[in-house]
Write an enzyme that holds these catalytic residues in place. Structure first.
Site, PDB file in Angstrom:
ATOM      1  N   GLU A  79      17.195  -3.192   1.121  1.00  0.00           N
ATOM      2  CA  GLU A  79      18.587  -2.755   1.163  1.00  0.00           C
ATOM      3  C   GLU A  79      18.877  -1.456   1.900  1.00  0.00           C
ATOM      4  O   GLU A  79      19.496  -0.554   1.333  1.00  0.00           O
ATOM      5  CB  GLU A  79      19.141  -2.672  -0.278  1.00  0.00           C
TER       6      GLU A  79
ATOM      7  N   GLU B 273      17.093 -11.457  -4.140  1.00  0.00           N
ATOM      8  CA  GLU B 273      17.640 -10.990  -5.413  1.00  0.00           C
ATOM      9  C   GLU B 273      18.927 -11.741  -5.728  1.00  0.00           C
ATOM     10  O   GLU B 273      19.776 -11.912  -4.856  1.00  0.00           O
ATOM     11  CB  GLU B 273      17.977  -9.488  -5.360  1.00  0.00           C
TER      12      GLU B 273
END
Ligand SMILES: *[C@@H]1O[C@H](CO)[C@@H](O)[C@H](O)[C@H]1NC(C)=O
Ligand SMILES: *[C@@H]1O[C@H](CO)[C@@H](O)[C@H](O)[C@H]1NC(C)=O
Ligand SMILES: CC(=O)N[C@H]1CO[C@H](CO)[C@@H](O)[C@@H]1O
Length: 462
Positions: free
Chosen positions: A234, A338
């Site tokens: 991320e 995720e």
């Protein structure tokens, strides 16, 4: 005479040795041939990431080698009054010896061999393991992290994975300077990676860690048990700039393939940095063994949290299904590293320590509240979940994985939590809203709802 006795003794010993040698070889062969289930190749054969079949089905071992307050509040609670909000401030506050003691106790207990036994039983075949750069040492002055120790626990876990036929994706979750300013990068606050005074330096400092990982997992002993590595979790492309992130990724891929040789070494996963897949047009997924990773959640986006349950199922099937399909076509292997079934952001510390939740209108300066009377009370207490709610959660899970399996597969976040059940795969199975066997389910679930997954493009509003 003397000589003869010696020789016979030596012969016996070498025979003894050879016996063990053969036994060891047999044991290795058996170990190498372990498959966790019938749809997954055993660990002496390659997993076909290039074609995206079979599917990667896994859980994250989050909150382990990189701490996260919402996964293990108990590690943070005693120190919150002292201003501890992340791993950085925890280590700083405790000092090196106490920090090491706390972390080692946690490393040794949060993940055990039984974790892998359970994962195998649930019909899964992969785990994604977040690590921080501090696992590999070479810290600079002022970085309070505990260096090197977590790497040893990682290696021990990989041996358990090997024993149970589970493949491991190790991924860099925290880079020097923090690539997103979130607590799970190790340090909450400013982004000092490709941003600010030390930003360029920290981004360059990240590359040798990736080369170290790539070279390590290129060793034949790890080829099949750890065949995928994550470059970086991320990076905040929307704040740092998409072009800067993509350019850094190009350097990272070059550095990794310099360390492994082209066409060799682990597959490398690029998190999309919250950019559209178009930003990744300059990569050669198959030549450089690259996958792309999107993290898909609804509870951080008010407009998605506001949708009705039916609309959420439709959204998962169609919008996420089309995202996986499109990305697979235009980029190549696409995974969802995720996701969860959480439909609210009520989990304790989910948004950070003491910053509230969107759901009940207590989050930051936002005026949003899910509904005028919505509260977070009981949302984290599975014993209060009704049968209808559990049915919806299960449907939401099935819709999501069917969408994600239009790509290469998925990893649930997280394998377990201390007290936030919607984020715990193990709790979901125990509570009956996640399947006991992820591979044993009817196909065409989304289609049966009337929301086929692989439409070319669907507008985000559901
Ligand atoms: C960590 O390991 C690296 C090499 O692997 C070594 O150079 C460094 O001194 C170690 N750091 C600590 C704090 O032990
Ligand atoms: C980027 O760096 C600048 C300068 O250090 C800092 O003021 C800013 O807050 C950083 N941006 C983010 C999003 O952290
Ligand atoms: C302030 C902060 O960094 N909060 C993050 C802590 O970690 C959770 C869980 O991943 C995030 O959702 C928060 O944004």
């Amino acid at each position: 005479m003397q000589g003869d006795i010696d020789r016979s003794r030596i012969d016996k010993r070498s025979c003894f040795r050879r016996y063990w040698c053969i036994l060891l070889l047999l044991m290795l062969l058996v170990a190498a041939a372990i498959a966790p289930n019938s749809y997954t190749p055993p660990l002496n054969q390659p997993f076909d990431y290039a074609n995206g079949t079979p599917k990667m089905r896994g859980v994250n071992l989050g909150g382990w080698l990189v701490l996260e307050p919402f996964i293990t509040p108990s590690l943070f609670d005693p120190y919150i009054m002292d201003g501890v909000v992340d791993e950085w401030t925890l280590c700083e506050h405790l000092g090196p010896d106490a920090a090491r003691k706390l972390l080692e106790d946690h490393y040794a207990s949060w993940v055990t061999e039984d974790t892998f036994v359970q994962i195998k039983k649930l019909g899964l075949n992969h785990v994604r393991v977040p690590i921080g750069f501090w696992a590999m040492g070479s810290l600079v002055r002022g970085e309070p992290y505990v260096a090197n120790i977590s790497w040893n626990y990682l290696l021990r876990a990989i041996e358990w994975a090997r024993k149970h036929g589970i493949r491991v994706m190790v991924e860099l979750h925290g880079a020097p300077g923090s690539q997103n300013g979130w607590n799970h990068s190790g340090r909450v606050g400013q982004i000092r990676w490709l941003n600010g005074t030390d930003g360029a330096l920290n981004a360059q400092r990240t590359l040798p860690y990736l080369q170290q990982m790539a070279a390590f997992f290129s060793d034949p002993a790890y080829t099949h048990v750890s065949p995928v590595m994550g470059i970086l979790n991320e990076p905040a492309g929307f704040l740092i700039g998409g072009e800067a992130v993509v350019n850094w990724y190009k350097q990272a891929v070059a550095a990794i393939r310099q360390a492994t040789g082209l066409g060799r070494g682990p597959w490398a996963v690029l998190h999309d940095g919250f950019l559209s897949v178009d930003a990744f047009g300059g990569f050669k997924a198959q030549t450089d063994s690259l996958m792309i990773d999107s993290h898909l959640y609804i509870m951080f986006t008010e407009s998605l949290m506001s949708l009705s349950q039916t609309a959420q199922l439709k959204f998962a099937c169609q919008s996420w299904g089309s995202l996986a399909t499109t990305s697979t076509k235009t980029f190549g292997p696409t995974m969802v590293g995720e996701f969860s079934v959480a439909v609210n952001d009520c989990a304790t510390y989910l948004n950070g320590i003491n910053v509230g939740a969107r759901w009940d209108g207590t989050f930051g300066n936002s005026a949003y509240r899910h509904s005028p009377d919505s509260t977070c009370a009981d949302k984290n207490d599975a014993s209060t979940y009704t049968a209808d709610y559990k049915t919806f959660l299960k449907q939401f899970f099935l819709a999501q994985i069917e969408a994600f399996e239009q790509g290469a597969g998925w990893f649930y976040w997280n394998f377990k939590t201390e007290s936030n059940p919607l984020w715990s795969y193990f709790d979901g199975v125990e509570g009956g809203w996640l399947p006991k066997d992820a591979s044993d389910r009817g196909l065409g679930y989304c289609t049966s709802l009337g929301y086929p997954v692989n439409l070319p493009s669907v507008d985000e509003s559901g």
